[in-house]
Design an enzyme around this catalytic site. Structure first.
Site, PDB file in Angstrom:
ATOM      1  N   TYR A 190      -5.124   7.943  -1.919  1.00 19.97           N
ATOM      2  CA  TYR A 190      -3.776   7.441  -1.651  1.00 19.97           C
ATOM      3  C   TYR A 190      -3.059   8.165  -0.508  1.00 19.97           C
ATOM      4  O   TYR A 190      -2.979   9.384  -0.479  1.00 19.97           O
ATOM      5  CB  TYR A 190      -2.900   7.554  -2.905  1.00 19.97           C
ATOM      6  CG  TYR A 190      -1.764   6.551  -2.849  1.00 19.97           C
ATOM      7  CD1 TYR A 190      -1.964   5.242  -3.267  1.00 19.97           C
ATOM      8  CD2 TYR A 190      -0.529   6.892  -2.333  1.00 19.97           C
ATOM      9  CE1 TYR A 190      -0.946   4.307  -3.174  1.00 19.97           C
ATOM     10  CE2 TYR A 190       0.497   5.963  -2.239  1.00 19.97           C
ATOM     11  CZ  TYR A 190       0.277   4.667  -2.669  1.00 19.97           C
ATOM     12  OH  TYR A 190       1.279   3.736  -2.577  1.00 19.97           O
ATOM     13  N   GLY A 191      -2.483   7.386   0.390  1.00 23.69           N
ATOM     14  CA  GLY A 191      -1.496   7.849   1.377  1.00 23.69           C
ATOM     15  C   GLY A 191      -1.773   9.210   1.969  1.00 23.69           C
ATOM     16  O   GLY A 191      -2.878   9.499   2.427  1.00 23.69           O
TER      17      GLY A 191
ATOM     18  N   HIS B 173       9.010  16.401  10.143  1.00 24.18           N
ATOM     19  CA  HIS B 173       9.055  15.179   9.326  1.00 24.18           C
ATOM     20  C   HIS B 173      10.286  14.373   9.758  1.00 24.18           C
ATOM     21  O   HIS B 173      11.282  14.302   9.037  1.00 24.18           O
ATOM     22  CB  HIS B 173       9.154  15.596   7.850  1.00 24.18           C
ATOM     23  CG  HIS B 173       8.915  14.485   6.869  1.00 24.18           C
ATOM     24  ND1 HIS B 173       9.411  14.523   5.587  1.00 24.18           N
ATOM     25  CD2 HIS B 173       8.237  13.325   6.968  1.00 24.18           C
ATOM     26  CE1 HIS B 173       9.036  13.430   4.933  1.00 24.18           C
ATOM     27  NE2 HIS B 173       8.327  12.685   5.751  1.00 24.18           N
TER      28      HIS B 173
ATOM     29  N   SER C  38      11.047  12.588   1.940  1.00 21.00           N
ATOM     30  CA  SER C  38      10.243  11.413   1.622  1.00 21.00           C
ATOM     31  C   SER C  38      11.071  10.379   0.854  1.00 21.00           C
ATOM     32  O   SER C  38      11.801  10.731  -0.085  1.00 21.00           O
ATOM     33  CB  SER C  38       9.049  11.832   0.776  1.00 21.00           C
ATOM     34  OG  SER C  38       8.271  12.755   1.501  1.00 21.00           O
TER      35      SER C  38
ATOM     36  N   CYS D  22      13.684   8.737   1.763  1.00 19.84           N
ATOM     37  CA  CYS D  22      15.130   8.914   1.903  1.00 19.84           C
ATOM     38  C   CYS D  22      15.690   8.220   3.136  1.00 19.84           C
ATOM     39  O   CYS D  22      16.773   8.556   3.611  1.00 19.84           O
ATOM     40  CB  CYS D  22      15.494  10.393   1.905  1.00 19.84           C
ATOM     41  SG  CYS D  22      15.278  11.153   0.290  1.00 19.84           S
ATOM     42  N   GLY D  23      14.959   7.258   3.693  1.00 22.47           N
ATOM     43  CA  GLY D  23      15.596   6.391   4.687  1.00 22.47           C
ATOM     44  C   GLY D  23      15.124   6.506   6.129  1.00 22.47           C
ATOM     45  O   GLY D  23      15.759   5.919   7.012  1.00 22.47           O
TER      46      GLY D  23
ATOM     47  N   SER E  95       5.019   2.038  -3.851  1.00 17.58           N
ATOM     48  CA  SER E  95       4.120   1.080  -3.187  1.00 17.58           C
ATOM     49  C   SER E  95       4.467   1.075  -1.695  1.00 17.58           C
ATOM     50  O   SER E  95       5.608   1.321  -1.299  1.00 17.58           O
ATOM     51  CB  SER E  95       4.268  -0.317  -3.785  1.00 17.58           C
ATOM     52  OG  SER E  95       5.616  -0.718  -3.787  1.00 17.58           O
ATOM     53  N   ARG E  96       3.462   0.809  -0.884  1.00 12.22           N
ATOM     54  CA  ARG E  96       3.627   0.989   0.568  1.00 12.22           C
ATOM     55  C   ARG E  96       3.045  -0.181   1.341  1.00 12.22           C
ATOM     56  O   ARG E  96       2.132  -0.864   0.877  1.00 12.22           O
ATOM     57  CB  ARG E  96       2.895   2.260   1.008  1.00 12.22           C
ATOM     58  CG  ARG E  96       3.411   3.541   0.347  1.00 12.22           C
ATOM     59  CD  ARG E  96       4.326   4.301   1.246  1.00 12.22           C
ATOM     60  NE  ARG E  96       5.054   5.359   0.562  1.00 12.22           N
ATOM     61  CZ  ARG E  96       5.881   6.208   1.192  1.00 12.22           C
ATOM     62  NH1 ARG E  96       6.053   6.117   2.485  1.00 12.22           N
ATOM     63  NH2 ARG E  96       6.546   7.121   0.521  1.00 12.22           N
TER      64      ARG E  96
ATOM     65  N   ARG F 211      19.142  13.219   0.065  1.00 10.16           N
ATOM     66  CA  ARG F 211      19.646  12.218  -0.880  1.00 10.16           C
ATOM     67  C   ARG F 211      20.497  12.950  -1.898  1.00 10.16           C
ATOM     68  O   ARG F 211      19.981  13.605  -2.797  1.00 10.16           O
ATOM     69  CB  ARG F 211      18.451  11.525  -1.539  1.00 10.16           C
ATOM     70  CG  ARG F 211      18.794  10.390  -2.487  1.00 10.16           C
ATOM     71  CD  ARG F 211      17.530   9.856  -3.136  1.00 10.16           C
ATOM     72  NE  ARG F 211      16.786   8.971  -2.261  1.00 10.16           N
ATOM     73  CZ  ARG F 211      16.909   7.641  -2.230  1.00 10.16           C
ATOM     74  NH1 ARG F 211      17.756   7.038  -3.043  1.00 10.16           N
ATOM     75  NH2 ARG F 211      16.192   6.930  -1.407  1.00 10.16           N
TER      76      ARG F 211
ATOM     77  N   GLY G   9      21.951  -0.955   8.120  1.00 10.90           N
ATOM     78  CA  GLY G   9      22.451  -1.259   9.468  1.00 10.90           C
ATOM     79  C   GLY G   9      23.774  -0.554   9.776  1.00 10.90           C
ATOM     80  O   GLY G   9      24.040  -0.152  10.914  1.00 10.90           O
TER      81      GLY G   9
HETATM   82  P1  GTP Z   1       8.667   8.360   3.637  1.00 10.17           P
HETATM   83  O1  GTP Z   1       7.813   7.296   4.245  1.00 10.17           O
HETATM   84  O2  GTP Z   1       8.319   8.638   2.205  1.00 10.17           O
HETATM   85  O3  GTP Z   1       8.688   9.632   4.420  1.00 10.17           O
HETATM   86  O4  GTP Z   1      10.151   7.773   3.489  1.00 10.17           O
HETATM   87  P2  GTP Z   1      11.323   7.293   4.452  1.00 10.17           P
HETATM   88  O5  GTP Z   1      12.253   8.425   4.699  1.00 10.17           O
HETATM   89  O6  GTP Z   1      10.795   6.568   5.637  1.00 10.17           O
HETATM   90  O7  GTP Z   1      12.110   6.283   3.493  1.00 10.17           O
HETATM   91  P3  GTP Z   1      12.473   4.741   3.631  1.00 10.17           P
HETATM   92  O8  GTP Z   1      13.220   4.412   4.897  1.00 10.17           O
HETATM   93  O9  GTP Z   1      11.258   3.957   3.390  1.00 10.17           O
HETATM   94  O10 GTP Z   1      13.496   4.546   2.420  1.00 10.17           O
HETATM   95  C1  GTP Z   1      13.171   4.765   1.099  1.00 10.17           C
HETATM   96  C2  GTP Z   1      14.165   4.111   0.160  1.00 10.17           C
HETATM   97  O11 GTP Z   1      15.511   4.413   0.511  1.00 10.17           O
HETATM   98  C3  GTP Z   1      14.046   2.586   0.171  1.00 10.17           C
HETATM   99  O12 GTP Z   1      14.073   2.125  -1.154  1.00 10.17           O
HETATM  100  C4  GTP Z   1      15.264   2.143   0.924  1.00 10.17           C
HETATM  101  O13 GTP Z   1      15.690   0.861   0.536  1.00 10.17           O
HETATM  102  C5  GTP Z   1      16.288   3.238   0.615  1.00 10.17           C
HETATM  103  N1  GTP Z   1      17.261   3.409   1.724  1.00 10.17           N
HETATM  104  C6  GTP Z   1      16.982   3.570   3.039  1.00 10.17           C
HETATM  105  N2  GTP Z   1      18.096   3.671   3.773  1.00 10.17           N
HETATM  106  C7  GTP Z   1      19.131   3.584   2.909  1.00 10.17           C
HETATM  107  C8  GTP Z   1      20.563   3.625   3.066  1.00 10.17           C
HETATM  108  O14 GTP Z   1      21.106   3.767   4.150  1.00 10.17           O
HETATM  109  N3  GTP Z   1      21.296   3.538   1.917  1.00 10.17           N
HETATM  110  C9  GTP Z   1      20.727   3.377   0.687  1.00 10.17           C
HETATM  111  N4  GTP Z   1      21.524   3.280  -0.364  1.00 10.17           N
HETATM  112  N5  GTP Z   1      19.376   3.331   0.511  1.00 10.17           N
HETATM  113  C10 GTP Z   1      18.608   3.430   1.594  1.00 10.17           C
HETATM  114  C1  SPV Z   2       5.948  10.813   2.457  1.00  6.39           C
HETATM  115  O1  SPV Z   2       5.724  11.015   1.251  1.00  6.39           O
HETATM  116  O2  SPV Z   2       6.768  11.504   3.111  1.00  6.39           O
HETATM  117  C2  SPV Z   2       5.253   9.716   3.159  1.00  6.39           C
HETATM  118  C3  SPV Z   2       4.216   8.954   2.427  1.00  6.39           C
HETATM  119  O3  SPV Z   2       5.536   9.472   4.330  1.00  6.39           O
HETATM  120  S1  SPV Z   2       2.672   9.769   2.403  1.00  6.39           S
HETATM  121  O4  SPV Z   2       1.961   9.407   3.644  1.00  6.39           O
HETATM  122  O5  SPV Z   2       1.934   9.287   1.232  1.00  6.39           O
HETATM  123  O6  SPV Z   2       2.844  11.185   2.355  1.00  6.39           O
HETATM  124 MN    MN Z   3       7.099  10.896   5.132  1.00  5.94          MN
END
Ligand code: GTP
Ligand code: SPV
Ligand code: MN
Length: 583
Positions: A198-199, A227, A249, A251-252, A364-365, A396, A490
């Site tokens: 996985y990932g 990161h 991870s 967190c957006g 899920s990804r 977060r 947005g």
């Molecule tokens: P990794 O790939 O794990 O490193 O994560 P990431 O930081 O790219 O997170 P991602 O943008 O995929 O967001 C993860 C979750 O946060 C999703 O369920 C989004 O819908 C939620 N999310 C992202 N941006 C916001 C925001 O501005 N507000 C809120 N309330 N939720 C958000």
């Molecule tokens: C994270 O967990 O920060 C990710 C997903 O970007 S993974 O590639 O599985 O680590």
């Molecule tokens: Mn990540």
């Protein structure tokens, strides 16, 4: 295919003689090769095609239910001295770690194909890019690496020219969590991962190489592997600022990296450079230059819809791999927060039953090439990267941390980054929702002692006078009923706009013990359904809460003993003093 590089050839032979695969396949990275792998996985049931009318060339993979996220407790940094890995990592001596996993690799690929994947992290002709070779027995890993990295013949040519590469050995093993280990040997530039498909556990170019090994290398060579997403923000006058933003991870980052400007901000455009990892170097003129080592996304699916992230929603309708989502009766992928359709099957492949949890696993990804993204920036291919105007750290937090705040200077910015706390998410196996310290969003990914890492961050002050401004953000404040106060997605552009206005010196701010915060009305809320009281709450601090926060951080620093740079302690103490004086 084979190679002219003897060190690579010998390593591949040695691995084959230990793992005993039936065949060896050198990956050329071609589209034909990708399709053949997909076809083979469809034939053996590893992948299933989704509805090809609405989801052209999209496939679904369901991983073993015991293998659905990163496993931080089974991830080790194996340096000769424990203190080089630091209290932020699990440590094992290299000798013990090798012995432990080598035993598990013995015969692990019997009856399977061993794939050799040469890859390049970063634009293929960039001086900042670095190469690696992943050996794996998982066709799923190869397909993902094809979408997410520059892999195949061109990478191999660069590796042969340079003669050096990061060695990554991976086998899914028998998926027994008791025999799962993700081992890093930064002093040898190598990785051994077994027992997970996985990932980040298995796609070794990503977290293992581009963050853990690269951060270690970056420290000795004077750069940073972070990161962070990288986003270009173009204003209506056509000027673009590039921002690098670290969020833990799930967190957006993916969402911020490709956000769609709200109607209330006409003429603004967003360009995506990267959504997960940034490598930051000092350019010749002393400015920070960023490249994204990846060329695709492994993004969180749940919550992705037309309103939250239209770019992602659209780009995963073709050429994407879905992992661990549910399915509708007419074979479309389905996830919580999709907004359309309803689930018939869950991520385990069972008939959907709301009693047994969500249809899509929370972690899920989707995997998709960056070129599918409508907002993908051409400059993501620029060998010299993009100039960074601002660095942003976030987490977060439902309370305490304001929507946005600005560091007084670089040193104070390092304090802001180092003291980030965030709620744990489903991206890693563990207690979701619990707040932990996640400095610079790197807790799971820094390949060396955090104390030395903070000193490395501080050292940039002595190397350039073109330091970007540093900010903190938090999109996740909640009211008493648990609703998010800030609309996010947005609308986060409004915050980026404030950040850029501050970088350009166009707007004032109020001085507080934690840094500069927006003045009343400083963040434009035209057209938003948010009360003045709520905005006041998002842009002010509760001194009592912050005293506790500062104390937690001071306690946390103790763990790192002598390695904590004096300047970071000093920054923490100065903040404590200002909080003590404040009412
Ligand atoms: P990794 O790939 O794990 O490193 O994560 P990431 O930081 O790219 O997170 P991602 O943008 O995929 O967001 C993860 C979750 O946060 C999703 O369920 C989004 O819908 C939620 N999310 C992202 N941006 C916001 C925001 O501005 N507000 C809120 N309330 N939720 C958000
Ligand atoms: C994270 O967990 O920060 C990710 C997903 O970007 S993974 O590639 O599985 O680590
Ligand atoms: Mn990540």
């Amino acid at each position: 295919m084979t190679t002219s590089l003897s060190t690579l050839k010998e390593w591949v032979d040695e691995v084959a003689s230990r793992t005993l695969p039936e065949e060896i396949h050198w990956c050329d990275g071609s589209d034909d090769e990708y399709q053949q792998l997909i076809d083979a996985m469809v034939a053996d049931g590893t992948m299933s095609p989704l509805d090809q009318d609405e989801y052209r060339n999209c496939y679904l993979h369901l991983s073993d239910p015991s293998d659905v996220a990163r496993v931080e407790h089974l991830t080790f940094v194996c340096t000769e001295r424990p203190e080089d890995a630091g209290p932020n990592n699990n440590w094992m001596s290299p000798a013990e770690a090798h012995a432990k996993v080598d035993a598990l690799f013995e015969g692990a690929m019997k009856g399977r194909t061993m794939y050799v994947i040469p890859y390049c992290m970063g634009p293929i002709d960039s001086p900042y890019a670095r190469c690696g070779v992943e050996i794996t027995d998982s066709a799923y890993v190869v397909a993902n690496m094809k979408l997410m990295t520059r892999m195949g013949a061109r990478a191999l040519a660069r590796i042969e020219r340079e003669g050096s590469f990061v060695k990554g050995l991976h086998s899914t093993g028998d998926l027994d969590p008791e025999k799962r280990f993700i081992m890093h040997f930064p002093e040898e530039l190598s990785i051994k991962s077994i027992g997970s498909g996985y990932g980040g556990n298995a796609l070794l170019g990503k977290k293992c190489h581009a963050l853990r090994i690269a951060s270690y290398q970056a420290r000795t060579e004077g750069w940073l592997a972070e990161h962070m997403l990288i986003v270009g923000v173009e204003n209506p006058r056509g000027e673009t600022h590039y921002i690098a933003c670290a969020l833990p991870s799930a967190c957006g980052k993916t969402n911020l990296a490709m956000l769609i400007p709200p109607e209330s901000l006409p003429g603004w455009k967003i360009w995506t450079l990267g959504d997960d990892i940034a490598w930051l170097h000092l350019g010749e003129d002393g400015s920070f230059r960023a490249i994204n080592p990846e060329s695709g996304y492994f993004g969180v699916v749940p919550g992705t819809n037309e309103k939250t992230n239209k770019n992602a929603f659209d780009m995963i309708r073709r050429d994407a791999i879905f992992t661990n989502v549910g399915r509708t009766a007419d074979n479309k992928p389905w996830w919580e927060g999709k907004g359309v359709g309803e689930p018939a099957y869950d991520w385990r492949g069972n008939e959907y039953d709301p009693e047994s949890g969500p249809a899509a696993h929370p972690n899920s990804r989707f995997t998709v090439a960056a070129t599918n993204n409508p907002s993908y920036s051409e400059l993501a291919e620029a060998p010299e990267g993009v100039p960074i105007s601002a660095i942003v750290f976030g987490g977060r937090r439902s309370t305490v941390t304001p929507l946005v705040y600005e560091a007084r200077d670089w040193r104070h910015g390092v304090l802001i980054g180092a003291s980030i706390g965030s709620k744990l998410t489903a991206a890693a196996v563990g207690e979701v929702g619990k707040i932990r310290r996640d400095p610079m969003a790197m807790k799971p990914f820094c390949g060396y002692n955090f104390g030395d890492y903070w000193a490395h961050w501080l050292s940039f002050e002595n190397r350039t006078d073109k330091l970007p401004k540093i900010f903190g953000v938090n999109w996740f404040r909640q009211d008493e009923d648990g609703n998010f106060i800030w609309p996010g997605f947005g609308e986060n552009l409004r915050v980026l706009r404030w950040i850029i206005d501050r970088v350009e010196g166009r707007i004032g701010a109020k001085d507080t013990p934690i840094g500069y915060l927006p003045d009343e009305g400083g963040i434009d809320t035209t057209g938003l359904d948010i009360s003045d009281d709520a905005m006041h709450e998002l842009t002010s601090i509760d001194v009592a809460h912050w005293r506790t926060e500062n104390k937690h951080f001071a306690d946390y620093l103790q763990k790192f003993g002598e390695h904590v740079p004096e300047e970071l302690r000093h920054q923490q103490q100065m903040m404590a003093e200002q909080l003590a004086k404040a009412s």
